[in-house]
Design a protein around this motif. Sequence first.
Motif, PDB file in Angstrom:
ATOM      1  N   LEU A 208     125.759 -16.379-103.547  1.00  0.00           N
ATOM      2  CA  LEU A 208     124.805 -15.424-104.087  1.00  0.00           C
ATOM      3  C   LEU A 208     125.347 -14.016-103.997  1.00  0.00           C
ATOM      4  CD1 LEU A 208     121.490 -16.759-102.467  1.00  0.00           C
ATOM      5  CD2 LEU A 208     122.204 -17.009-104.850  1.00  0.00           C
TER       6      LEU A 208
ATOM      7  N   LEU B 113     115.764 -13.780-112.952  1.00  0.00           N
ATOM      8  CA  LEU B 113     115.386 -13.254-111.647  1.00  0.00           C
ATOM      9  C   LEU B 113     113.885 -12.980-111.506  1.00  0.00           C
ATOM     10  CD1 LEU B 113     118.249 -10.735-110.797  1.00  0.00           C
ATOM     11  CD2 LEU B 113     117.823 -12.984-109.798  1.00  0.00           C
TER      12      LEU B 113
ATOM     13  N   GLU C  66     116.645  -6.442-110.587  1.00  0.00           N
ATOM     14  CA  GLU C  66     115.431  -7.054-111.148  1.00  0.00           C
ATOM     15  C   GLU C  66     114.387  -6.003-111.434  1.00  0.00           C
ATOM     16  OE1 GLU C  66     111.536  -8.517-111.534  1.00  0.00           O
ATOM     17  OE2 GLU C  66     112.193  -7.411-109.744  1.00  0.00           O
TER      18      GLU C  66
ATOM     19  N   LEU D 232     126.436  -4.805-107.934  1.00  0.00           N
ATOM     20  CA  LEU D 232     126.188  -6.105-108.568  1.00  0.00           C
ATOM     21  C   LEU D 232     127.149  -6.324-109.736  1.00  0.00           C
ATOM     22  CD1 LEU D 232     124.447  -8.655-108.716  1.00  0.00           C
ATOM     23  CD2 LEU D 232     122.877  -7.411-110.224  1.00  0.00           C
TER      24      LEU D 232
ATOM     25  N   LEU E 170     120.140 -12.452-117.092  1.00  0.00           N
ATOM     26  CA  LEU E 170     119.950 -12.450-115.642  1.00  0.00           C
ATOM     27  C   LEU E 170     118.548 -11.962-115.273  1.00  0.00           C
ATOM     28  CD1 LEU E 170     121.115 -12.889-112.826  1.00  0.00           C
ATOM     29  CD2 LEU E 170     122.042 -10.552-112.910  1.00  0.00           C
TER      30      LEU E 170
ATOM     31  N   SER F  97     121.162  -5.837-104.040  1.00  0.00           N
ATOM     32  CA  SER F  97     121.579  -5.510-105.405  1.00  0.00           C
ATOM     33  C   SER F  97     120.769  -6.290-106.430  1.00  0.00           C
ATOM     34  CB  SER F  97     123.074  -5.815-105.574  1.00  0.00           C
ATOM     35  OG  SER F  97     123.851  -5.010-104.717  1.00  0.00           O
ATOM     36  N   LEU F  98     120.525  -7.567-106.148  1.00  0.00           N
ATOM     37  CA  LEU F  98     119.693  -8.367-107.060  1.00  0.00           C
ATOM     38  C   LEU F  98     118.290  -7.792-107.155  1.00  0.00           C
ATOM     39  CD1 LEU F  98     120.613 -12.078-106.215  1.00  0.00           C
ATOM     40  CD2 LEU F  98     121.172 -10.802-108.295  1.00  0.00           C
ATOM     41  N   ARG F  99     117.743  -7.379-106.012  1.00  0.00           N
ATOM     42  CA  ARG F  99     116.394  -6.824-106.006  1.00  0.00           C
ATOM     43  C   ARG F  99     116.337  -5.546-106.832  1.00  0.00           C
ATOM     44  NH1 ARG F  99     113.274  -4.315-100.874  1.00  0.00           N
ATOM     45  NH2 ARG F  99     111.137  -4.430-101.645  1.00  0.00           N
TER      46      ARG F  99
ATOM     47  N   LEU G 147     121.723  -9.497-101.908  1.00  0.00           N
ATOM     48  CA  LEU G 147     120.311  -9.613-102.284  1.00  0.00           C
ATOM     49  C   LEU G 147     119.692  -8.254-102.584  1.00  0.00           C
ATOM     50  CD1 LEU G 147     119.071 -12.413 -99.866  1.00  0.00           C
ATOM     51  CD2 LEU G 147     119.768 -12.591-102.261  1.00  0.00           C
TER      52      LEU G 147
END
Length: 293
Positions: free
Chosen positions: A4, A72, A14, A43, A68, A9-11, A7
């Motif tokens: 993964l 997400l 999104e 990211l 993406l 960066s994903l947050r 996290l």
Amino acid sequence: MLKLPPLNSLRAFEAVARLGSVSRAGDELCVTHSAVSHQLKVLEQWIGKPLFLRNARGITLTAEGQALGLTLTPCFTAIAERVDTLMTHVSKPTITVGCIPSIAARWLVPNLAQFSEMHPDIELNVQYARASQKLPLGDLDVLITLGRDEAAQVKNTAIFSRANKPVTSPAYLTRFGPIAGPADIARADLLHDEGKSGWEEWFRKAGAPAPFPLNGAVFQDFNLLATAVIAGHGVALCPTEVFREELKRGDLVILSDIATLVDQHYFIITRIPPAEPVVLFSDWFRALTAPAQ
């Protein structure tokens, strides 16, 4: 092992993809514009592809970024909803209270709402208990009963005196006439709890001859006896502390101060050491049943 991206960066990604703005994403996440931009770059470097097209008017998602983002948002939403459900439905501590019927009907059940209002985080499971029941046997957390439990691992706290005095209803006195002492009681309709030995003991204590044979109905349940005496069927021996409210309302009147069982009590019994919910329940019930000062 799942591979993964970071996290955080994903947050951040999104939020930007959903809101269409780095600034609005920063406001939602309570971080600065530059902190969000930094996470977006992290990211993109991790994935190895641009996710946004940057221009003077702001940023727009690339095709990869759109894909993406569509993946997400439902995932983060599902996680948030599941966590909220878990937090909302955290199981409350539950205590199981066994209580003999005479105390349950007069003191415990009528006042349960008060305990629930004071301690909404505690679940109560209330059961009738037999007079012979003991706390160490079974799955009770609290036992409210007559008599002590002599087991070493329990605490006994007295709540009511068991002192029994003759009582009757005003309606019975209206029908029968005045009752001034043991001789009048001997002529009355006597009501008995499980057997007639209680009245035999009372007449001995009063120093007066008991009628022979003792008249009156025998009730195998104390609540039935209580119903009968309040309804005006005769005279009964009752623990006046337990019947405090009935006496205060005038449903019953005491006919003599001569009492039996004066050295005995009802108890609330808990294990040692008690759990915190048990302490809260025990303290509440003792305060509830304490005589008014």
